[in-house]
Design an enzyme around this catalytic site. Structure first.
Site, PDB file in Angstrom:
ATOM      1  N   PHE A 225       6.993   2.792  -3.022  1.00  0.00           N
ATOM      2  CA  PHE A 225       7.017   1.497  -2.727  1.00  0.00           C
ATOM      3  C   PHE A 225       8.477   0.808  -2.724  1.00  0.00           C
ATOM      4  CE2 PHE A 225       6.816  -3.090  -3.519  1.00  0.00           C
ATOM      5  CZ  PHE A 225       5.912  -3.635  -2.569  1.00  0.00           C
TER       6      PHE A 225
ATOM      7  N   ASP B 245      16.414   3.603  -5.577  1.00  0.00           N
ATOM      8  CA  ASP B 245      15.814   2.187  -6.006  1.00  0.00           C
ATOM      9  C   ASP B 245      15.367   1.893  -7.549  1.00  0.00           C
ATOM     10  OD1 ASP B 245      13.746   0.265  -6.269  1.00  0.00           O
ATOM     11  OD2 ASP B 245      12.706   0.568  -4.527  1.00  0.00           O
TER      12      ASP B 245
ATOM     13  N   LYS C   3      14.631  -7.624  -9.933  1.00  0.00           N
ATOM     14  CA  LYS C   3      13.657  -7.706 -11.368  1.00  0.00           C
ATOM     15  C   LYS C   3      14.548  -8.339 -12.487  1.00  0.00           C
ATOM     16  CE  LYS C   3       9.489  -5.194  -9.674  1.00  0.00           C
ATOM     17  NZ  LYS C   3       8.677  -6.393  -9.451  1.00  0.00           N
TER      18      LYS C   3
END
Length: 388
Positions: free
Chosen positions: A129, A217, A246
């Protein structure tokens, strides 16, 4: 309160919060909750940290935005800090993880263009994802994410996460067109899936051998979540490109794409940009987050409390018939269940006063703030044991 004017892209619990402090949140009625989600790995230093409150308040009274038409001092400071911590050289700032991954994919395209590859391919992982833009959806996996959005842009080859044999196969078949490998060091949305030991190191060697970019990532794993600044550091490697978001802003929107100089210089003035990316507020917050993690020893705490939480969960749950696996690193932990438990998050909040997340229908995902202490570890373990 009504959500009638909101698009139905979420299915939120019937729960809303009025304030937060540290690892705790309080709802509109004043009930207290232990937050073991941290805004999905965002509030790494906890809610309403006084250092962040001060930094945000001061900067709001000084300067919020000038655009990247001018130099931004806090942006330059944050880039230097991240370069020093990661071993990479240069940064581009934007507003989210998906944007950071789009930046990485553009670098991969430029890398291929420089090499004269007309139809470049990027290797990505099954069950990955990387975001909700059209490009990052194409790099992601899972029919629920992609449903209704075909045909997606970009050319990607998917291989099994941790499967070096599959990588060898696509190298033989498509090697002349492959320009990069993009992956999460630990797959978060698919249920905290850890790669086999040595996998990242083998990928690093493979990419170096074939002239591909290794792009990591670290949007969920970065900024201390796994007990080191970045998960790749536990394998003793350095990627060519890394993306962050984040936890870097602790709730203030910010994303970053870092790269080696040889890759970063593929961008030239006008080839990429962001109106809000790297504004003074977001970058000052990012610098303050890094200060707090260093000064409070939160990397060490994440590693220590993560080991304690894993060990206690295994003691309490390993014989439970519903529990198939308990895995994780640092304060990123997944408990895989035998059957879907879609109401578990609501029950945990309602019955135990603990906020947790269930991903892929049957994996309890724990992502508490890095400030978690041993008593709160016991609260989480006790709550999950009671729920199951």
């Amino acid at each position: 309160m009504t959500a009638a004017c909101l698009m139905t892209t979420y299915q939120p619990l019937a729960l809303s919060f009025a304030r937060g402090l540290g690892t705790r949140l309080w709802d509109q009625q004043g009930r207290e909750y232990l937050d073991a989600v941290a805004g999905v790995a965002v509030t790494n230093v906890g809610h309403s940290h006084p250092r962040l409150v001060t930094a945000i308040s001061e900067q709001a009274g000084l300067l919020l935005h000038t655009s990247n038409l001018y130099g931004i001092d806090w942006q330059q400071r944050l880039a230097q800090r991240l370069a020093r911590l990661s071993g990479l050289d240069q940064a581009f700032f934007n507003n989210s993880g998906a944007e950071a991954n789009e930046t990485a994919l553009k670098l991969a395209r430029l890398h291929g263009w420089k090499k004269g590859i007309e139809q470049p391919l990027v290797v990505v992982m099954e069950n990955a994802f990387h975001g909700r833009t059209l490009g990052t959806m194409a790099a992601s996996d899972g029919p629920s994410v992609r449903l209704g959005f075909q045909r997606l842009p970009g050319d990607f080859i998917k291989v099994g996460f941790g499967d070096l044999t599959a990588l060898d196969t696509v190298t033989r078949e498509f090697g002349a067109r492959i320009v990069a490998v993009l992956l999460e060091p630990i797959q978060g949305e698919s249920g905290v899936q850890l790669a086999p030991p040595g996998y990242l190191k083998a990928l690093r060697a493979h990419c170096s051998q074939h002239g591909w970019l290794l792009m990591l990532d670290e949007i969920q794993t970065g900024i201390g979540r796994t007990g080191t600044w970045f998960a790749f550091q536990q394998e003793g490697i350095v990627p060519d490109v890394m993306t962050l978001a984040k936890g870097l802003g602790n709730g203030i929107p910010i994303g970053a794409c870092l790269a080696r100089t040889s890759v970063a210089k593929l961008f030239t003035p006008g080839s990429h940009g962001s109106t809000f990316g790297g504004n003074p507020l977001a970058c000052r917050v990012g610098c303050t987050v890094l200060d707090i993690i260093e000064e409070q020893g939160l990397l060490e705490n994440a590693a220590r409390q993560g080991e304690r939480l894993l060990a206690r969960l295994r003691v309490e749950l390993s014989e439970h018939p519903q529990v198939l696996a308990i895995r994780g690193r640092g304060l990123m932990i997944g408990i895989e269940l035998a059957t879907p438990q879609r109401d578990l998050a609501a029950r945990a909040a309602r019955e135990q006063g603990v906020l947790l997340n269930v991903t892929r229908g049957k994996v309890i995902r724990l992502l508490p703030p890095l400030t978690l202490d041993s008593k709160e570890v016991e609260m989480i373990v006790r709550a999950i044991a009671r729920l199951l």
